[in-house]
Motif scaffolding. Structure first.
Motif, short mmCIF file in Angstrom:
data_model
loop_
_atom_site.label_atom_id
_atom_site.label_comp_id
_atom_site.label_asym_id
_atom_site.label_seq_id
_atom_site.Cartn_x
_atom_site.Cartn_y
_atom_site.Cartn_z
N PHE A 100 -60.95 21.16 8.38
CA PHE A 100 -60.68 22.32 7.54
C PHE A 100 -61.02 22.01 6.08
O PHE A 100 -60.13 21.85 5.23
CB PHE A 100 -59.22 22.75 7.70
N ALA A 101 -62.31 21.92 5.79
CA ALA A 101 -62.74 21.51 4.45
C ALA A 101 -62.35 22.52 3.38
O ALA A 101 -62.10 22.14 2.23
CB ALA A 101 -64.26 21.30 4.43
N GLY A 102 -62.30 23.81 3.71
CA GLY A 102 -61.94 24.81 2.72
C GLY A 102 -60.54 24.61 2.17
O GLY A 102 -60.36 24.41 0.96
N PRO A 103 -59.51 24.64 3.03
CA PRO A 103 -58.16 24.36 2.54
C PRO A 103 -58.03 22.97 1.92
O PRO A 103 -57.26 22.78 0.97
CB PRO A 103 -57.30 24.49 3.80
N THR A 104 -58.78 21.99 2.43
CA THR A 104 -58.76 20.66 1.81
C THR A 104 -59.19 20.75 0.36
O THR A 104 -58.57 20.18 -0.54
CB THR A 104 -59.69 19.70 2.57
N GLY A 105 -60.28 21.49 0.11
CA GLY A 105 -60.75 21.66 -1.26
C GLY A 105 -59.77 22.40 -2.14
O GLY A 105 -59.58 22.04 -3.32
N ASN A 106 -59.10 23.41 -1.58
CA ASN A 106 -58.06 24.12 -2.33
C ASN A 106 -56.97 23.16 -2.79
O ASN A 106 -56.60 23.13 -3.97
CB ASN A 106 -57.42 25.20 -1.45
N ALA A 152 -47.23 25.92 2.03
CA ALA A 152 -47.53 24.51 1.76
C ALA A 152 -46.47 23.91 0.85
O ALA A 152 -46.05 22.76 1.04
CB ALA A 152 -48.92 24.38 1.13
N GLY A 153 -46.03 24.68 -0.14
CA GLY A 153 -44.96 24.20 -1.02
C GLY A 153 -43.68 23.96 -0.26
O GLY A 153 -42.99 22.95 -0.46
N GLU A 154 -43.33 24.88 0.61
CA GLU A 154 -42.11 24.73 1.40
C GLU A 154 -42.17 23.50 2.30
O GLU A 154 -41.14 22.87 2.58
CB GLU A 154 -41.89 25.98 2.26
N SER A 155 -43.37 23.15 2.73
CA SER A 155 -43.54 21.98 3.61
C SER A 155 -43.67 20.68 2.83
O SER A 155 -43.78 19.62 3.44
CB SER A 155 -44.78 22.18 4.50
N ARG A 177 -48.18 18.96 11.82
CA ARG A 177 -47.54 20.17 12.32
C ARG A 177 -47.90 21.36 11.44
O ARG A 177 -48.14 22.47 11.94
CB ARG A 177 -46.02 19.98 12.39
N PHE A 178 -47.91 21.15 10.12
CA PHE A 178 -48.27 22.23 9.21
C PHE A 178 -49.70 22.69 9.45
O PHE A 178 -49.98 23.90 9.51
CB PHE A 178 -48.11 21.77 7.76
N VAL A 179 -50.62 21.74 9.58
CA VAL A 179 -52.02 22.08 9.82
C VAL A 179 -52.17 22.87 11.12
O VAL A 179 -52.90 23.86 11.18
CB VAL A 179 -52.88 20.80 9.83
N SER A 180 -51.46 22.42 12.14
CA SER A 180 -51.56 23.07 13.45
C SER A 180 -50.96 24.48 13.45
O SER A 180 -51.52 25.40 14.06
CB SER A 180 -50.84 22.21 14.50
N SER A 181 -49.86 24.66 12.74
CA SER A 181 -49.16 25.95 12.79
C SER A 181 -49.62 26.95 11.74
O SER A 181 -49.63 28.16 11.99
CB SER A 181 -47.65 25.74 12.66
N GLU A 182 -50.03 26.46 10.57
CA GLU A 182 -50.32 27.37 9.46
C GLU A 182 -51.80 27.50 9.12
O GLU A 182 -52.22 28.54 8.61
CB GLU A 182 -49.55 26.92 8.20
#
Length: 380
Positions: free
Chosen positions: A83-89, A48-51, A21-26
């Motif tokens: 989403f490799a970029g956010p994955t790397g983050n 991400a912290g809130e989730s 849900r987080f990936v889909s919405s944010e």
């Protein structure tokens, strides 16, 4: 992805739905904008912290859940979504940097920074690679010289994930150049200290939305209390922490490879050539059958290693096997899948093109696959 995987229990399965849900919405609505900008919004970290998807392995007393399997779920879902970029983050923050603070930081450091990392208030980077020291960390030139109650750090780092956003960085520096691998130490360095500066946000082949930077240390003074572990203990700490990093690279690789396979199966069922659906051609079916077999073998192996990590039994050579084999397999899978898309595969607007570009670095970072082969060979 395989269902009913024994490495996960009902808590992780419920958590997976929350991450989706987080990936889909944010992430999904903003991803193309972040890719173009070369960096995610800082707000992503707070959300991400809130989730609850940052640094889940941190014990509850510091705000986490206390189980690394939740970390793996986050990386699987982000990677499978493409989403490799956010994955790397997230990986640099939660799966790599966090362990050094948790395992080697003083109680004061843990109490100060771990809750902030869990909440997304503070972003962490790990500053190891240098222009002349990548996989061979012993070649680094950054120095930390003791001066009373401080260390004074000078040097340069490059290819630093989260380099633009980081509030703190785990930094490797030489404290005794004459001592070889026993002369390196780890420090926690706050980004607001005088002399700490960021270079440009580097342009990359893939992982465009993951900010990757140069970082400079110009006589940065940090108190002795910012030492992580013992002086001279960096190599031992890295040898203990690197298996986890290498396993999580394998986790990201196999999830992304699975995504490439799944979208390719859908594509060949629709695309026609020479009067037939290409998915009905024997060459297509046989090639995809081979890829499916590789993926299923890979998932089982990765799950076995993840179970060992949680039990404290993961060895360096088995983590290296996972990192090497799965990232190499990802390259084979994505390359073959791209071929089925024909000329469209070369267009950046097609997801398979991005998956192909994003896959290449998996064989390089976390220790190149040539280094993985050397580690494995030592056990023969």
């Amino acid at each position: 992805m395989l269902s009913h995987r024994k490495v996960y229990d009902d808590d992780q399965r419920m958590f997976r739905q929350s991450v989706r849900r987080f990936v889909s919405s944010e992430i999904e609505p903003n991803f193309e904008r972040w890719e173009a900008a070369g960096i995610v919004d800082r707000e992503l970290w707070r959300k991400a912290g809130e989730s609850g998807i940052l640094c889940a392995q941190v014990p509850e007393e510091y705000g986490g859940i206390g189980d690394f399997r939740f970390n793996a779920v986050v990386i699987e879902e982000c990677s499978y979504a493409g989403f490799a970029g956010p994955t790397g983050n997230f990986t640099a923050h939660s799966d790599v940097s966090c362990g050094y603070i948790l395992d080697y930081g003083s109680e004061n450091i843990r109490k100060t920074w771990l809750p902030r990392m869990v909440s997304g208030e503070a972003v962490c980077a790990i500053a190891m690679s240098e222009p002349a020291a990548g996989s061979d960390i012993r070649g680094l030139r950054t120095r930390a010289v003791r001066d009373g109650d401080d260390y004074v750090i000078s040097g340069q780092k490059t290819f630093i994930s989260n380099g633009q956003h980081c509030d703190i960085a785990v930094v490797v520096a030489k404290t005794d150049p004459a001592a070889g691998s026993r002369g390196m130490s780890l420090f926690l360095v706050e980004a607001d200290r005088p002399g700490f500066s960021r270079g440009r946000n580097l342009e990359k082949l893939g992982h465009h939305s993951a900010d990757t930077s140069e970082i400079f240390f110009d006589n940065v003074r940090v108190p002795v209390t910012n030492l992580l572990g013992q002086e001279g203990g960096a190599m031992a700490a890295m040898m203990a922490e690197l298996p986890q990093e290498r396993l999580i690279i394998a986790v990201a690789s196999i999830a992304a490879a699975q995504k490439a396979f799944d979208i390719t199966v859908d594509h060949v069922r629709q695309r026609r050539a020479f009067g037939s659906v290409i998915g009905d051609m024997q060459n297509t079916r046989f090639k995809l059958a081979e890829l499916k077999a590789e993926l299923q073998v890979g998932w089982v192996f990765v799950d076995q290693r993840l179970a060992e990590l949680v039990q404290g039994e993961l060895t360096s050579d088995r983590a290296s096997i996972a990192k090497m084999w799965v990232s190499e397999m990802q390259g084979r899978v994505v390359d073959q899948c791209l071929q089925f898309f024909g000329g469209y595969s070369f267009m950046r607007e097609y997801e398979i093109c991005r998956l192909y570009a994003d896959a290449r670095v998996q064989r390089i970072y976390g220790g190149s696959n040539e280094v993985m082969r050397e580690i494995i060979a030592r056990t023969l």
